[in-house]
Design a protein around this motif. Structure first.
Motif, PDB file in Angstrom:
ATOM      1  N   UNK A  19       0.822  -1.206   0.000  1.00 42.32           N
ATOM      2  CA  UNK A  19       0.000   0.000   0.000  1.00 42.32           C
ATOM      3  C   UNK A  19       0.856   1.256   0.000  1.00 42.32           C
ATOM      4  N   UNK A  20       0.189   2.393  -0.099  1.00 40.40           N
ATOM      5  CA  UNK A  20       0.866   3.662  -0.317  1.00 40.40           C
ATOM      6  C   UNK A  20       1.857   3.992   0.790  1.00 40.40           C
ATOM      7  N   UNK A  21       3.073   4.323   0.390  1.00 36.29           N
ATOM      8  CA  UNK A  21       4.121   4.735   1.322  1.00 36.29           C
ATOM      9  C   UNK A  21       5.258   5.337   0.517  1.00 36.29           C
ATOM     10  N   UNK A  22       6.221   5.972   1.169  1.00 32.09           N
ATOM     11  CA  UNK A  22       7.379   6.484   0.415  1.00 32.09           C
ATOM     12  C   UNK A  22       8.099   5.381  -0.363  1.00 32.09           C
ATOM     13  N   UNK A  23       8.011   4.158   0.131  1.00 32.31           N
ATOM     14  CA  UNK A  23       8.679   3.035  -0.510  1.00 32.31           C
ATOM     15  C   UNK A  23       8.154   2.797  -1.923  1.00 32.31           C
ATOM     16  N   UNK A  24       6.853   2.958  -2.117  1.00 33.90           N
ATOM     17  CA  UNK A  24       6.256   2.670  -3.418  1.00 33.90           C
ATOM     18  C   UNK A  24       6.395   3.828  -4.403  1.00 33.90           C
ATOM     19  N   UNK A  25       7.098   4.870  -3.995  1.00 33.57           N
ATOM     20  CA  UNK A  25       7.330   5.994  -4.885  1.00 33.57           C
ATOM     21  C   UNK A  25       8.605   5.868  -5.690  1.00 33.57           C
ATOM     22  N   UNK A  26       9.333   4.765  -5.537  1.00 33.33           N
ATOM     23  CA  UNK A  26      10.581   4.548  -6.252  1.00 33.33           C
ATOM     24  C   UNK A  26      10.415   3.422  -7.256  1.00 33.33           C
ATOM     25  N   UNK A  27      10.834   3.664  -8.479  1.00 37.42           N
ATOM     26  CA  UNK A  27      10.645   2.687  -9.547  1.00 37.42           C
ATOM     27  C   UNK A  27      11.371   1.383  -9.255  1.00 37.42           C
ATOM     28  N   UNK A  28      12.581   1.462  -8.732  1.00 33.92           N
ATOM     29  CA  UNK A  28      13.326   0.241  -8.418  1.00 33.92           C
ATOM     30  C   UNK A  28      12.602  -0.577  -7.358  1.00 33.92           C
ATOM     31  N   UNK A 214       3.762  15.785  15.709  1.00 35.03           N
ATOM     32  CA  UNK A 214       3.175  14.947  14.665  1.00 35.03           C
ATOM     33  C   UNK A 214       4.234  13.951  14.203  1.00 35.03           C
ATOM     34  N   UNK A 215       4.198  12.770  14.750  1.00 30.64           N
ATOM     35  CA  UNK A 215       5.168  11.767  14.345  1.00 30.64           C
ATOM     36  C   UNK A 215       4.448  10.527  13.814  1.00 30.64           C
ATOM     37  N   UNK A 216       5.161   9.735  13.066  1.00 27.51           N
ATOM     38  CA  UNK A 216       4.595   8.562  12.428  1.00 27.51           C
ATOM     39  C   UNK A 216       4.708   7.360  13.359  1.00 27.51           C
ATOM     40  N   UNK A 217       3.568   6.749  13.657  1.00 29.38           N
ATOM     41  CA  UNK A 217       3.549   5.521  14.453  1.00 29.38           C
ATOM     42  C   UNK A 217       3.067   4.407  13.540  1.00 29.38           C
ATOM     43  N   UNK A 218       3.931   3.455  13.275  1.00 31.42           N
ATOM     44  CA  UNK A 218       3.563   2.351  12.393  1.00 31.42           C
ATOM     45  C   UNK A 218       2.543   1.452  13.077  1.00 31.42           C
ATOM     46  N   UNK A 247      -2.016  -3.493  10.603  1.00 30.23           N
ATOM     47  CA  UNK A 247      -1.579  -4.524  11.524  1.00 30.23           C
ATOM     48  C   UNK A 247      -0.966  -5.770  10.920  1.00 30.23           C
ATOM     49  N   UNK A 248      -0.613  -5.740   9.644  1.00 26.22           N
ATOM     50  CA  UNK A 248      -0.059  -6.943   9.008  1.00 26.22           C
ATOM     51  C   UNK A 248       1.438  -7.016   9.291  1.00 26.22           C
ATOM     52  N   UNK A 249       1.815  -7.935  10.181  1.00 26.52           N
ATOM     53  CA  UNK A 249       3.222  -8.119  10.514  1.00 26.52           C
ATOM     54  C   UNK A 249       3.747  -9.477  10.074  1.00 26.52           C
ATOM     55  N   UNK A 260     -11.550 -14.094   7.109  1.00 22.64           N
ATOM     56  CA  UNK A 260     -12.667 -13.198   7.402  1.00 22.64           C
ATOM     57  C   UNK A 260     -13.414 -12.789   6.140  1.00 22.64           C
ATOM     58  N   UNK A 261     -12.710 -12.810   4.985  1.00 22.97           N
ATOM     59  CA  UNK A 261     -13.377 -12.473   3.738  1.00 22.97           C
ATOM     60  C   UNK A 261     -12.719 -11.407   2.904  1.00 22.97           C
ATOM     61  N   UNK A 262     -11.517 -10.972   3.278  1.00 19.32           N
ATOM     62  CA  UNK A 262     -10.826  -9.962   2.483  1.00 19.32           C
ATOM     63  C   UNK A 262     -10.422 -10.528   1.130  1.00 19.32           C
ATOM     64  N   UNK A 263     -10.578  -9.731   0.090  1.00 21.17           N
ATOM     65  CA  UNK A 263     -10.088 -10.133  -1.228  1.00 21.17           C
ATOM     66  C   UNK A 263      -8.586  -9.953  -1.317  1.00 21.17           C
ATOM     67  N   UNK A 264      -8.090  -8.856  -0.734  1.00 16.45           N
ATOM     68  CA  UNK A 264      -6.653  -8.593  -0.716  1.00 16.45           C
ATOM     69  C   UNK A 264      -6.261  -8.088   0.662  1.00 16.45           C
ATOM     70  N   UNK A 265      -4.970  -8.179   0.939  1.00  9.69           N
ATOM     71  CA  UNK A 265      -4.425  -7.708   2.210  1.00  9.69           C
ATOM     72  C   UNK A 265      -3.307  -6.724   1.894  1.00  9.69           C
ATOM     73  N   UNK A 266      -3.417  -5.533   2.445  1.00 11.26           N
ATOM     74  CA  UNK A 266      -2.433  -4.483   2.188  1.00 11.26           C
ATOM     75  C   UNK A 266      -1.480  -4.340   3.361  1.00 11.26           C
ATOM     76  N   UNK A 267      -0.231  -4.019   3.051  1.00 11.21           N
ATOM     77  CA  UNK A 267       0.739  -3.808   4.109  1.00 11.21           C
ATOM     78  C   UNK A 267       1.652  -2.643   3.771  1.00 11.21           C
ATOM     79  N   UNK A 268       1.949  -1.852   4.764  1.00  7.90           N
ATOM     80  CA  UNK A 268       2.897  -0.749   4.641  1.00  7.90           C
ATOM     81  C   UNK A 268       3.935  -0.819   5.751  1.00  7.90           C
ATOM     82  N   UNK A 269       3.456  -0.878   6.992  1.00 10.03           N
ATOM     83  CA  UNK A 269       4.356  -0.797   8.138  1.00 10.03           C
ATOM     84  C   UNK A 269       5.401  -1.905   8.135  1.00 10.03           C
ATOM     85  N   UNK A 270       5.000  -3.134   7.795  1.00  8.86           N
ATOM     86  CA  UNK A 270       5.951  -4.252   7.789  1.00  8.86           C
ATOM     87  C   UNK A 270       7.063  -4.003   6.774  1.00  8.86           C
TER      88      UNK A 270
END
Length: 341
Positions: A19-28, A214-218, A247-249, A260-270
């Motif tokens: 999911x959306x994060x600074x990590x997904x902003x890089x082509x590599x 204002x700090x980021x808490x994963x 909460x996906x660790x 539970x029924x999710x079609x997809x599971x998104x992760x950023x913090x991990x």
């Protein structure tokens, strides 16, 4: 092992989405996520107010001193070569679509109706496979009632869905007074997927400096319970895909969300904590669990513990479910899952 998944009409190689994060902003990084078997990538959100501020800065910069020193304009690059506004974001979309085979989903947070629509159109024209509406709005006006807040959300979805043809996902807040009803109305307004849930970054108080910070808490795995509850409740009751977020660790959270029924599971913090190799471990952990439990695909477990599936199974299955909850009030979700299966 078949992990192929359908998400708002798109075919994914696995149910795991970065999911959306600074990590997904890089082509590599996007290429590496594809190699790690991510099913799709959500690019970082583009915020309308940031675009407008950048455009304003550029206009002030190029205008400063030009009355006295017209030659000053020659020191600045031509506007076509200095990419202000959304152009850099749109170029990232174009590059990512060319670079990988997995779906590229953009993320948009607008402020004005014009902004939502114009940027959404640009994102579609750039080739994005889908668009996630990150409606990052928290009502603080004491005079604004709940009905007005809900209508604001719905108007955004209606406006964007009427102007673009790519599939739309909406990141929902868990704070609506009737969340199930709001979810249904979002789908009726044009959302093909719902992401449960959006996280607001809340400030803390620094008592030494006497200031708000204002700090980021994963996220942590303790945050999965609310999305789990609503996903298992909504599964099969909406004509839309459901995406789990928060909460996906480990693969355990992935499995719980799918059950539970999710079609997809998104992760950023991990991924931010451990890097892109974590995506590969999540996918491999899911594959190993399915194989050990005799399931041939991710589809085979999707929604097994949804409210709809338990209700169809009859009172016997529900009685077992209730009995387990009563006898094991502090049991971990994965232990409950094994007993129910």
């Amino acid at each position: 092992m078949n992990l192929v998944t359908r998400y708002m009409g798109l075919s994914l190689q696995s149910p795991l989405i970065a999911s959306a994060s600074p990590l997904t902003g890089e082509l590599d990084a996007i290429r590496r996520l594809e190699d790690a078997e991510a099913g799709a990538v959500v690019l970082p959100s583009i915020f309308e107010e940031q675009i407008r501020a950048e455009q304003d800065r550029w206009e002030r910069l190029t205008a400063a001193g030009t009355d006295s020193f017209p030659e000053a304009l020659t020191y600045f690059p031509e506007p076509s070569s200095y990419r202000v506004g959304p152009e850099r974001y749109l170029e990232l979309i174009r590059e990512a679509v060319r670079a990988v085979d997995i779906p590229i989903l953009a993320s948009l947070n607008g402020v004005t109706s014009e902004g939502w629509i114009s940027y959404a159109k640009g994102i579609e024209e750039a080739g994005a496979d889908g668009l996630e509406l990150n409606i990052y709005f928290f009502p603080t006006d004491l005079e604004e009632d709940g009905e007005a807040v809900e209508e604001r959300y719905l108007q955004i979805v209606r406006a964007v869905s009427s102007q673009v043809s790519i599939p739309l996902a909406v990141k929902l807040l868990p704070a609506f007074s009737s969340l199930g009803n709001m979810a249904r109305r979002m789908v009726e307004a044009g959302a093909q997927a719902l992401v449960l849930f959006n996280r607001f970054y809340q400030p803390r108080i620094d008592i030494a400096q006497l200031r708000l910070v204002d700090d980021l808490v994963l996220s942590s795995r303790g945050e999965t319970r609310l999305p789990l509850f609503w996903i298992q409740l909504l599964r099969g009751r909406l004509n839309a895909s459901l995406a789990a977020s928060s909460g996906v660790e480990s693969e355990q959270e992935v499995i719980q969300y799918l059950l539970a029924g999710a079609d997809v599971v998104m992760t950023t913090s991990a991924l931010l904590r451990d890097g892109i190799p974590r995506m590969k471990r999540l996918v491999e952990g899911l594959r190993d669990w399915l194989d050990r439990h005799g399931f041939a695909s991710a589809d085979a477990i999707r929604g097994l513990l949804s409210r709809e599936r338990l209700a169809k199974a009859g009172p016997g299955a529900r009685a077992r479910y209730i009995d387990i909850l009563q006898r094991y009030p502090a049991a971990r979700s994965e232990e409950l899952v094994c007993r129910l299966l």
